[in-house]
Design a protein around this motif. Structure first.
Motif, PDB file in Angstrom:
ATOM      1  N   TYR A 190       0.834  -1.200   0.000  1.00 16.88           N
ATOM      2  CA  TYR A 190       0.000   0.000   0.000  1.00 16.88           C
ATOM      3  C   TYR A 190       0.872   1.255   0.000  1.00 16.88           C
ATOM      4  O   TYR A 190       1.992   1.252   0.517  1.00 16.88           O
ATOM      5  CB  TYR A 190      -0.895   0.026   1.234  1.00 16.88           C
ATOM      6  N   LEU A 191       0.332   2.296  -0.567  1.00 14.52           N
ATOM      7  CA  LEU A 191       0.961   3.609  -0.490  1.00 14.52           C
ATOM      8  C   LEU A 191      -0.104   4.594  -0.020  1.00 14.52           C
ATOM      9  O   LEU A 191      -1.005   4.950  -0.787  1.00 14.52           O
ATOM     10  CB  LEU A 191       1.530   4.041  -1.845  1.00 14.52           C
ATOM     11  N   GLN A 192      -0.013   4.964   1.243  1.00 17.76           N
ATOM     12  CA  GLN A 192      -0.930   5.946   1.800  1.00 17.76           C
ATOM     13  C   GLN A 192      -0.362   7.328   1.513  1.00 17.76           C
ATOM     14  O   GLN A 192       0.744   7.649   1.940  1.00 17.76           O
ATOM     15  CB  GLN A 192      -1.075   5.749   3.306  1.00 17.76           C
ATOM     16  N   MET A 193      -1.139   8.122   0.800  1.00 17.11           N
ATOM     17  CA  MET A 193      -0.683   9.428   0.363  1.00 17.11           C
ATOM     18  C   MET A 193      -1.533  10.493   1.038  1.00 17.11           C
ATOM     19  O   MET A 193      -2.760  10.494   0.892  1.00 17.11           O
ATOM     20  CB  MET A 193      -0.811   9.536  -1.161  1.00 17.11           C
ATOM     21  N   SER A 194      -0.903  11.390   1.767  1.00 22.43           N
ATOM     22  CA  SER A 194      -1.622  12.425   2.502  1.00 22.43           C
ATOM     23  C   SER A 194      -1.064  13.800   2.155  1.00 22.43           C
ATOM     24  O   SER A 194       0.023  13.913   1.598  1.00 22.43           O
ATOM     25  CB  SER A 194      -1.493  12.169   4.007  1.00 22.43           C
ATOM     26  N   ASN A 195      -1.846  14.806   2.514  1.00 25.87           N
ATOM     27  CA  ASN A 195      -1.446  16.195   2.229  1.00 25.87           C
ATOM     28  C   ASN A 195      -0.994  16.337   0.781  1.00 25.87           C
ATOM     29  O   ASN A 195       0.081  16.876   0.503  1.00 25.87           O
ATOM     30  CB  ASN A 195      -0.338  16.628   3.186  1.00 25.87           C
ATOM     31  N   LEU A 196      -1.831  15.855  -0.102  1.00 29.81           N
ATOM     32  CA  LEU A 196      -1.473  15.812  -1.518  1.00 29.81           C
ATOM     33  C   LEU A 196      -1.359  17.203  -2.124  1.00 29.81           C
ATOM     34  O   LEU A 196      -2.112  18.124  -1.755  1.00 29.81           O
ATOM     35  CB  LEU A 196      -2.483  14.969  -2.292  1.00 29.81           C
ATOM     36  N   LYS A 197      -0.438  17.319  -3.047  1.00 29.88           N
ATOM     37  CA  LYS A 197      -0.181  18.570  -3.751  1.00 29.88           C
ATOM     38  C   LYS A 197      -0.392  18.353  -5.247  1.00 29.88           C
ATOM     39  O   LYS A 197      -0.341  17.213  -5.724  1.00 29.88           O
ATOM     40  CB  LYS A 197       1.258  19.018  -3.490  1.00 29.88           C
ATOM     41  N   SER A 198      -0.569  19.431  -5.963  1.00 32.03           N
ATOM     42  CA  SER A 198      -0.803  19.303  -7.407  1.00 32.03           C
ATOM     43  C   SER A 198       0.371  18.611  -8.087  1.00 32.03           C
ATOM     44  O   SER A 198       0.184  17.871  -9.063  1.00 32.03           O
ATOM     45  CB  SER A 198      -1.043  20.677  -8.023  1.00 32.03           C
ATOM     46  N   GLU A 199       1.557  18.820  -7.563  1.00 27.48           N
ATOM     47  CA  GLU A 199       2.745  18.182  -8.163  1.00 27.48           C
ATOM     48  C   GLU A 199       2.816  16.688  -7.917  1.00 27.48           C
ATOM     49  O   GLU A 199       3.697  16.017  -8.461  1.00 27.48           O
ATOM     50  CB  GLU A 199       4.029  18.859  -7.692  1.00 27.48           C
ATOM     51  N   ASP A 200       1.918  16.157  -7.113  1.00 31.85           N
ATOM     52  CA  ASP A 200       1.843  14.709  -6.924  1.00 31.85           C
ATOM     53  C   ASP A 200       1.033  14.035  -8.035  1.00 31.85           C
ATOM     54  O   ASP A 200       0.987  12.803  -8.114  1.00 31.85           O
ATOM     55  CB  ASP A 200       1.210  14.359  -5.578  1.00 31.85           C
ATOM     56  N   SER A 201       0.394  14.813  -8.876  1.00 26.84           N
ATOM     57  CA  SER A 201      -0.396  14.253  -9.967  1.00 26.84           C
ATOM     58  C   SER A 201       0.518  13.490 -10.922  1.00 26.84           C
ATOM     59  O   SER A 201       1.518  14.021 -11.401  1.00 26.84           O
ATOM     60  CB  SER A 201      -1.121  15.361 -10.737  1.00 26.84           C
TER      61      SER A 201
END
Length: 120
Positions: free
Chosen positions: A78-89
Protein backbone atom coordinates in the motif's frame (compact mmCIF):
# COMPACT_ATOMS: atom_id res chain seq x y z
CA UNK A 1 4.44 -12.26 -12.38
CA UNK A 2 1.50 -9.92 -12.13
CA UNK A 3 1.26 -6.56 -10.39
CA UNK A 4 -2.00 -4.62 -10.37
CA UNK A 5 -2.30 -1.11 -9.01
CA UNK A 6 -5.58 0.35 -7.82
CA UNK A 7 -6.95 3.21 -5.76
CA UNK A 8 -6.09 6.16 -7.96
CA UNK A 9 -8.50 8.91 -8.90
CA UNK A 10 -9.24 12.57 -8.50
CA UNK A 11 -8.53 14.12 -5.12
CA UNK A 12 -8.40 17.68 -3.85
CA UNK A 13 -5.17 19.27 -2.74
CA UNK A 14 -4.58 18.53 0.90
CA UNK A 15 -6.55 15.33 0.66
CA UNK A 16 -5.53 11.69 0.97
CA UNK A 17 -5.71 8.55 -1.08
CA UNK A 18 -4.42 5.01 -0.65
CA UNK A 19 -2.98 3.06 -3.53
CA UNK A 20 -2.76 -0.72 -3.56
CA UNK A 21 -0.42 -3.00 -5.45
CA UNK A 22 -1.69 -6.57 -5.58
CA UNK A 23 0.92 -9.14 -6.56
CA UNK A 24 0.63 -12.69 -7.86
CA UNK A 25 2.70 -15.26 -9.64
CA UNK A 26 5.80 -15.06 -7.49
CA UNK A 27 6.97 -15.54 -3.92
CA UNK A 28 5.88 -12.15 -2.64
CA UNK A 29 7.65 -12.49 0.70
CA UNK A 30 11.05 -12.67 -1.07
CA UNK A 31 10.67 -9.47 -3.04
CA UNK A 32 11.06 -5.76 -2.48
CA UNK A 33 8.32 -3.58 -3.87
CA UNK A 34 8.71 -0.02 -5.02
CA UNK A 35 6.37 2.75 -6.05
CA UNK A 36 7.26 5.09 -8.88
CA UNK A 37 5.39 7.87 -10.65
CA UNK A 38 5.48 9.61 -13.98
CA UNK A 39 3.86 12.91 -14.79
CA UNK A 40 3.25 14.05 -18.39
CA UNK A 41 6.45 15.25 -19.99
CA UNK A 42 8.59 14.13 -17.08
CA UNK A 43 10.78 11.15 -16.40
CA UNK A 44 9.63 8.40 -14.11
CA UNK A 45 10.73 9.02 -10.56
CA UNK A 46 11.13 6.85 -7.50
CA UNK A 47 8.61 7.44 -4.72
CA UNK A 48 9.07 4.79 -2.03
CA UNK A 49 10.01 1.18 -1.46
CA UNK A 50 9.64 -1.55 1.14
CA UNK A 51 11.86 -4.63 1.32
CA UNK A 52 11.14 -8.13 2.50
CA UNK A 53 12.36 -7.33 6.02
CA UNK A 54 9.93 -4.40 6.17
CA UNK A 55 12.57 -1.74 5.82
CA UNK A 56 11.47 1.27 3.79
CA UNK A 57 12.67 4.43 2.19
CA UNK A 58 11.11 7.49 0.57
CA UNK A 59 12.06 10.17 -1.87
CA UNK A 60 12.59 13.57 -0.32
CA UNK A 61 9.59 14.95 -2.17
CA UNK A 62 7.13 12.67 -0.37
CA UNK A 63 8.84 12.03 2.96
CA UNK A 64 6.52 12.84 5.83
CA UNK A 65 3.43 12.75 3.60
CA UNK A 66 3.42 9.24 2.13
CA UNK A 67 3.58 5.93 3.97
CA UNK A 68 4.41 2.60 2.36
CA UNK A 69 3.41 -0.70 3.95
CA UNK A 70 3.07 -4.33 2.98
CA UNK A 71 0.74 -7.14 3.93
CA UNK A 72 2.40 -10.43 3.04
CA UNK A 73 -0.75 -12.40 3.85
CA UNK A 74 -2.51 -10.50 1.06
CA UNK A 75 0.52 -10.14 -1.21
CA UNK A 76 -0.23 -6.44 -1.33
CA UNK A 77 1.72 -3.25 -0.85
CA UNK A 78 0.00 0.00 0.00
CA UNK A 79 0.96 3.61 -0.49
CA UNK A 80 -0.93 5.95 1.80
CA UNK A 81 -0.68 9.43 0.36
CA UNK A 82 -1.62 12.43 2.50
CA UNK A 83 -1.45 16.19 2.23
CA UNK A 84 -1.47 15.81 -1.52
CA UNK A 85 -0.18 18.57 -3.75
CA UNK A 86 -0.80 19.30 -7.41
CA UNK A 87 2.74 18.18 -8.16
CA UNK A 88 1.84 14.71 -6.92
CA UNK A 89 -0.40 14.25 -9.97
CA UNK A 90 1.01 11.39 -12.02
CA UNK A 91 0.56 7.81 -13.05
CA UNK A 92 1.75 5.68 -10.16
CA UNK A 93 3.39 2.33 -10.82
CA UNK A 94 4.48 -0.45 -8.52
CA UNK A 95 7.38 -2.72 -9.33
CA UNK A 96 9.11 -5.71 -7.80
CA UNK A 97 12.65 -6.99 -7.48
CA UNK A 98 14.15 -10.08 -5.91
CA UNK A 99 16.50 -8.15 -3.70
CA UNK A 100 16.36 -6.74 -0.22
CA UNK A 101 17.73 -3.46 -1.47
CA UNK A 102 15.70 -0.30 -0.98
CA UNK A 103 17.22 1.72 -3.79
CA UNK A 104 15.38 2.85 -6.92
CA UNK A 105 17.14 0.49 -9.31
CA UNK A 106 16.96 -3.20 -10.20
CA UNK A 107 13.21 -3.56 -10.53
CA UNK A 108 12.24 -6.39 -12.84
CA UNK A 109 8.49 -6.43 -13.09
CA UNK A 110 6.06 -3.55 -13.37
CA UNK A 111 2.35 -2.97 -13.12
CA UNK A 112 0.25 -0.99 -15.58
CA UNK A 113 -0.15 2.04 -13.34
CA UNK A 114 -2.98 4.00 -11.77
CA UNK A 115 -3.68 7.68 -12.33
CA UNK A 116 -3.71 10.11 -9.44
CA UNK A 117 -4.88 13.63 -10.17
CA UNK A 118 -4.72 16.29 -7.50
CA UNK A 119 -6.91 19.31 -8.10
CA UNK A 120 -5.93 22.64 -6.59
Amino acid sequence: VHLVESGGGLVQAGGSVRLSCAASGFSFDDYSIGWFRQAPGKEREFVASVNWSFGYTYSDSVKGRFTISRDNAKSTVYLQMSNLKSEDSAVYYCASKRSNGLGPTGYEFWGQGTQVTVSS
